[in-house]
Design a protein around this motif. Sequence first.
Motif, short mmCIF file in Angstrom:
data_model
loop_
_atom_site.label_atom_id
_atom_site.label_comp_id
_atom_site.label_asym_id
_atom_site.label_seq_id
_atom_site.Cartn_x
_atom_site.Cartn_y
_atom_site.Cartn_z
N LEU A 15 46.61 28.80 33.32
CA LEU A 15 46.08 28.58 34.68
C LEU A 15 45.82 29.96 35.24
CD1 LEU A 15 45.71 26.82 37.33
CD2 LEU A 15 48.09 27.36 37.80
N HIS A 16 44.58 30.28 35.55
CA HIS A 16 44.33 31.63 36.02
C HIS A 16 43.23 31.71 37.08
CE1 HIS A 16 40.65 32.39 33.58
NE2 HIS A 16 41.23 31.63 32.68
N TYR A 17 43.21 32.82 37.76
CA TYR A 17 42.28 33.09 38.84
C TYR A 17 40.92 33.49 38.27
CZ TYR A 17 40.79 35.09 43.37
OH TYR A 17 40.15 35.37 44.53
N LEU A 18 39.85 33.19 39.00
CA LEU A 18 38.51 33.61 38.61
C LEU A 18 38.04 34.66 39.63
CD1 LEU A 18 37.02 30.08 37.75
CD2 LEU A 18 37.74 31.84 36.12
N PRO A 19 38.36 35.93 39.38
CA PRO A 19 38.14 36.95 40.41
C PRO A 19 36.67 37.19 40.76
CG PRO A 19 38.84 37.97 38.35
CD PRO A 19 38.98 36.50 38.16
N ASN A 20 35.81 37.25 39.75
CA ASN A 20 34.40 37.57 40.02
C ASN A 20 33.67 36.43 40.72
OD1 ASN A 20 34.93 39.96 38.64
ND2 ASN A 20 34.36 39.05 36.68
N SER A 22 35.14 34.10 42.50
CA SER A 22 35.72 33.95 43.83
C SER A 22 35.07 34.92 44.81
CB SER A 22 37.23 34.19 43.79
OG SER A 22 37.86 33.23 42.97
N LYS A 23 34.87 36.14 44.33
CA LYS A 23 34.26 37.16 45.18
C LYS A 23 32.83 36.74 45.53
CE LYS A 23 33.92 42.15 45.41
NZ LYS A 23 33.70 43.34 44.59
N ARG A 24 32.11 36.27 44.52
CA ARG A 24 30.71 35.87 44.71
C ARG A 24 30.59 34.73 45.73
NH1 ARG A 24 25.81 35.10 41.31
NH2 ARG A 24 26.65 36.67 39.92
N LEU A 25 31.53 33.78 45.67
CA LEU A 25 31.40 32.59 46.52
C LEU A 25 32.23 32.66 47.80
CD1 LEU A 25 31.64 29.88 43.70
CD2 LEU A 25 29.56 30.73 44.77
N SER A 26 33.03 33.71 47.93
CA SER A 26 33.94 33.86 49.09
C SER A 26 34.89 32.68 49.24
CB SER A 26 33.15 34.04 50.40
OG SER A 26 32.26 35.11 50.29
N TYR A 27 35.35 32.17 48.11
CA TYR A 27 36.40 31.14 48.08
C TYR A 27 37.35 31.52 46.96
CZ TYR A 27 34.41 27.54 51.15
OH TYR A 27 33.99 26.82 52.23
N ASP A 28 38.62 31.15 47.08
CA ASP A 28 39.57 31.42 46.00
C ASP A 28 39.50 30.30 44.97
OD1 ASP A 28 40.64 33.87 46.54
OD2 ASP A 28 42.17 33.08 47.90
N ILE A 29 39.05 30.64 43.77
CA ILE A 29 38.87 29.61 42.74
C ILE A 29 39.67 29.96 41.49
CG2 ILE A 29 37.18 28.34 41.35
CD1 ILE A 29 35.13 28.94 43.53
N TYR A 30 40.43 28.98 41.03
CA TYR A 30 41.27 29.11 39.83
C TYR A 30 40.76 28.13 38.79
CZ TYR A 30 44.73 31.61 42.68
OH TYR A 30 45.37 32.51 43.50
N ILE A 31 41.21 28.32 37.56
CA ILE A 31 40.78 27.42 36.48
C ILE A 31 41.98 27.04 35.62
CG2 ILE A 31 40.15 29.28 34.85
CD1 ILE A 31 37.63 27.53 34.17
N LYS A 32 42.02 25.77 35.20
CA LYS A 32 43.06 25.29 34.28
C LYS A 32 42.37 25.06 32.94
CE LYS A 32 47.10 23.09 33.33
NZ LYS A 32 48.04 23.95 32.61
N GLN A 274 28.36 34.04 33.08
CA GLN A 274 27.96 35.42 33.37
C GLN A 274 28.85 36.13 34.39
OE1 GLN A 274 23.66 35.09 33.89
NE2 GLN A 274 23.59 33.91 31.98
N THR A 275 29.67 35.35 35.11
CA THR A 275 30.63 36.02 36.00
C THR A 275 31.99 36.18 35.34
OG1 THR A 275 31.16 33.89 37.05
CG2 THR A 275 29.61 35.32 38.22
N GLU A 276 32.38 35.19 34.49
CA GLU A 276 33.75 35.19 33.98
C GLU A 276 33.85 35.13 32.46
OE1 GLU A 276 36.34 35.65 35.84
OE2 GLU A 276 35.63 35.24 37.87
N GLY A 277 32.73 35.01 31.76
CA GLY A 277 32.79 34.91 30.31
C GLY A 277 33.43 33.63 29.81
N ILE A 278 33.23 32.53 30.55
CA ILE A 278 33.79 31.23 30.16
C ILE A 278 32.65 30.22 30.10
CG2 ILE A 278 35.33 29.34 30.87
CD1 ILE A 278 37.00 31.47 32.38
N LEU A 279 32.65 29.40 29.04
CA LEU A 279 31.59 28.39 28.91
C LEU A 279 32.07 27.02 29.38
CD1 LEU A 279 30.21 29.31 25.36
CD2 LEU A 279 29.05 29.68 27.56
#
Length: 327
Positions: A15-20, A22-32, A274-279
């Motif tokens: 479970l981790h944060y998506l920093p790039n 989150s910054k782009r969207l101005s919301y705190d977004i995490y991913i499981k 392209q922001t987080e390297g996750i597909l």
Amino acid sequence: MFQTKYPLAFLPTPLHYLPNLSKRLSYDIYIKRDDQTGLVTGGNKTRKLEYLIKEAIDKGYDTVITAGAQQSNHCRQTAAACAQAGLECHLWLNGNEPEIYQGNLLFSHLLGAHLHFSGEKAKGRKFALQKLKTFLDKQGKKTYIIPVGGSNLTGAKGYIAAMSELKQQMQTQEIDFDYIFFATSSGGTQAGMMIGREIFDIKAKLMPILIDKTTDFEVPLQETIYDIITEYNKTGPIPVDIAPDRITVIDTYNKAGYGIVTEHERQAINLLAQTEGILVDPVYTGRAFYGMLDMVKKRSLPRNVKILFWHTGGTPALCAYSNDLKK
Ligand SMILES: *Cc1c(COP(=O)(O)O)cnc(C)c1O
């Protein structure tokens, strides 16, 4: 209730944060990361299969059958689970056999599953599975039917347990989510999450993005979910009080139909890649991720909330949608 499973998954999933993003969207977004459960690229069916395969083995079955689309992640994970558990696997797949095997279909083949193609008529899968079972049983096999998507109470236990796993991670990482976005289709994941949310006292609002057209369902999805919850309450250790009208889905992003890739899915896939390297995948998680993006962009969610996107897998399907994605 949860001790009895056949171990197939790598748990807990990160479970981790998506920093790039989150910054782009101005919301705190995490991913499981349930795209990292194992079973040949992972996915949400792995958690369900731990309970389904256990039941099949305990009851003395030697053969497993299930059904799905040709790019079914559920079928591919079932094939992998059966290979691991030493069970014979048969898959009932929609449509005609294609000339070229790609993505999940190729993987299921490599995993040794016996593939049966339905031909033109894709409906009536329940009946087709019964017929296939009768045919295999006549050959002396003991055939266990896993419903489409593994969505019965046994499978849903995987997501009841997953909510306990999430709760622990939330405590360790000291995060409280306000929203949990995920893709819903055959209902087992949503049913498990709804039950687990009650049992483990998770306050976050569930945001199930419906993938299929409403008219694709023989039985309304809400009814399937309600049946699983009712079944759980007959046997489960901690009964939950969930009224039928609380079982809702977000049916805004399903209009193109199941498995049809639009500009929406492409946008979602490209942005996270392209922001987080996750597909995310073209059928389920791409659509659900787009739904989350759309609601964030339209400011339908309050500011300063914490959002979790539950990645349920599906990456092999990307390889079968090359024409739609290479734009
Ligand atoms: C099956 C699947 C879902 C939907 O889960 P259900 O339990 O069927 O509602 C979501 N994402 C992916 C990648 C899947 O394969």
